[in-house]
Scaffold this motif. Structure first.
Motif, mmCIF file in Angstrom:
data_model
loop_
_atom_site.group_PDB
_atom_site.id
_atom_site.type_symbol
_atom_site.label_atom_id
_atom_site.label_comp_id
_atom_site.label_asym_id
_atom_site.label_seq_id
_atom_site.Cartn_x
_atom_site.Cartn_y
_atom_site.Cartn_z
ATOM 1 N N LEU A 1 22.592 3.617 94.188
ATOM 2 C CA LEU A 1 22.503 4.275 92.879
ATOM 3 C C LEU A 1 23.785 5.082 92.697
ATOM 4 O O LEU A 1 24.030 6.048 93.432
ATOM 5 N N LEU B 1 13.932 0.966 85.692
ATOM 6 C CA LEU B 1 14.529 1.039 87.035
ATOM 7 C C LEU B 1 13.792 0.090 87.980
ATOM 8 O O LEU B 1 14.410 -0.643 88.755
ATOM 9 N N THR C 1 18.402 14.132 86.613
ATOM 10 C CA THR C 1 18.174 12.706 86.312
ATOM 11 C C THR C 1 18.482 11.855 87.534
ATOM 12 O O THR C 1 17.716 10.958 87.893
ATOM 13 N N LEU C 2 19.603 12.173 88.190
ATOM 14 C CA LEU C 2 19.980 11.390 89.372
ATOM 15 C C LEU C 2 18.893 11.496 90.444
ATOM 16 O O LEU C 2 18.478 10.502 91.045
ATOM 17 N N CYS D 1 21.869 4.576 86.626
ATOM 18 C CA CYS D 1 20.512 4.989 86.271
ATOM 19 C C CYS D 1 20.024 4.162 85.088
ATOM 20 O O CYS D 1 20.824 3.671 84.284
ATOM 21 N N GLN E 1 15.689 9.482 89.446
ATOM 22 C CA GLN E 1 15.865 8.032 89.598
ATOM 23 C C GLN E 1 15.994 7.672 91.088
ATOM 24 O O GLN E 1 15.512 6.636 91.520
#
Ligand SMILES: Cc1ncc(COP(=O)(O)OP(=O)(O)O)c(N)n1
Ligand SMILES: Cc1ncsc1CCOP(=O)(O)O
Ligand SMILES: [Mg+2]
Length: 375
Positions: free
Chosen positions: A184, A167, A193-194, A160, A197
């Motif tokens: 990713l 990104l 967050t994952l 990330c 992103q």
């Protein structure tokens, strides 16, 4: 209308109800068995059911009685295109067209006897348009992803970034360096967050025409509209994940020995990762199957036992990619080798050049996919 005309209308209604029902059943099978898509399967079944209910307006015995297949001049009129289908997408395209035409006939001829029946058919026809659109787009998406995957040489794993702009810049520089697939992979961040992103990356990757894969998390891959998920041997089995991912998204599976490769070939996995090949800085291991394993994978490709794209992984960089290609593997997945902005394009292009020394085996499958895209 005269009695003779009414009987002719019944004959047309009977023929087209059968045609539409058969078309919908053909499409239902594709949603169910090709795409594994519960929602589309359900929609198609509902259309078939609604059609049967609407046809209940007519006396079934009268409909059957109006049927005169031996006397139907149309049964002798066939075209060459009706006799063959280039691939599964062609089956679907033919069935959607046939169903739409049959529904339109039901509607037009139905108007002569019962406008309310015609209106019901019209409503089914509009609902079908929406379902068919989704079905054909999903099928095309699945073909595009598979084709991109088959043509892929370079696969980069990234973590990330602190924000969306960073990104975007990271994906852009990898796309500019002709990287084909980006994964990713970030075990250090929280789910939110994952997901964020993954979602932002999916939109950027789509624009850049790079495949976007999420490590470990099928739920996040689907929620973020990524192209696929990558899982390891100790994670949820591929065929169990297929129900979550649908047929149109990709599933990659890590393999560490040739038995696992053969087992992967028996699943619905779309590609395999093979390694670890060499020690690297990203992840540590006690055991390295190395190039001996890669050679076994390449042999399995040569004999046709393995038709899945295989990406060598683990410590691969400019210094050793030649060993990978000499083992007969023309695809790699890397983290460290493409981590630095400095010289990224040059590194990627040299690695690609070395990997391209390994020709891809052209399978019947890849030819079929090609022909769909050329239409
Ligand atoms: C392309 C590719 N190959 C292998 C792996 C490793 O997956 P896994 O064994 O599940 O280990 P983690 O990445 O989850 O630590 C991969 N991620 N990608
Ligand atoms: C996730 C993973 N699985 C096997 S090796 C590896 C790390 C790949 O990164 P690098 O190319 O830096 O070794
Ligand atoms: Mg994993």
């Amino acid at each position: 209308m005269t009695n003779a005309e009414s009987r002719t209308v019944l004959r047309i209604l009977d023929a087209n109800a059968n045609r539409a029902g058969e078309g919908l059943r053909t499409l239902e099978e594709s949603a169910r068995f090709i795409l594994d898509d519960l929602c589309l399967t359900d929609c198609l079944k509902t259309h078939r059911h609604d059609l049967a209910v609407a046809m209940g307006r007519w006396n079934r015995l009268q409909l059957i009685d109006s049927r005169d297949t031996p006397g139907d001049v149309g049964t002798q009129v066939t075209t060459a295109s009706e006799q063959s289908r280039a691939d599964l997408s062609a089956v679907i395209a033919a069935a959607t067209t046939r169903t739409q035409q049959a529904l339109r006939c039901l509607e037009e001829y139905g108007k002569t006897s019962d406008p309310a029946f015609a209106a019901r058919i019209e409503s089914i026809r509009y609902q079908c348009y929406a379902t068919f659109r989704e079905l054909e787009l999903k099928m095309a998406g699945s073909n595009t992803r598979s084709r991109k995957l088959r043509d892929a040489r370079l696969y980069a794993l990234i973590a990330c970034e602190p924000n969306a702009d960073r990104l975007e810049a990271r994906i852009a520089e990898l796309a500019d360096a002709q990287v084909d697939v980006i994964q990713l992979r970030d075990p250090s961040v929280d789910d939110r967050t994952l997901f964020e992103q993954a979602r932002i990356g999916a939109a950027i990757a789509k624009q850049r025409e790079v495949l976007w894969i999420i490590n470990d998390r099928a739920d996040i891959a689907v929620a973020a509209d990524a192209d696929g998920v990558h899982v390891g041997q100790e994670e949820v089995p591929v065929d169990a994940l297929r129900g979550v991912m649908g047929r149109e998204r990709l599933i990659g599976l890590s393999t560490h020995d040739i038995e696992q490769v053969h087992a992967a070939a028996r699943t619905t996995a779309d590609y395999i990762g093979c390694g670890p090949t060499f020690p690297g800085k990203t992840k540590s291991f006690d055991h390295f199957p190395g190039c001996v394993f890669l050679k076994q994978v390449s042999d399995a490709e040569q004999t046709g036992e393995l038709a899945l794209p295989a990406f060598a992984i683990g410590g691969i960089g400019l210094d050793n990619v030649e060993q990978v290609s000499q083992a007969g593997i023309g695809r790699v997945a890397v983290t460290g080798a493409l981590a630095s902005h400095e010289g990224l394009r040059q590194t990627a292009s040299t690695m690609r050049e070395i990997l391209e020394r390994v020709p891809f085996r052209l399978t019947a499958d890849s030819e079929a996919v090609g022909s769909v895209l050329e239409r």
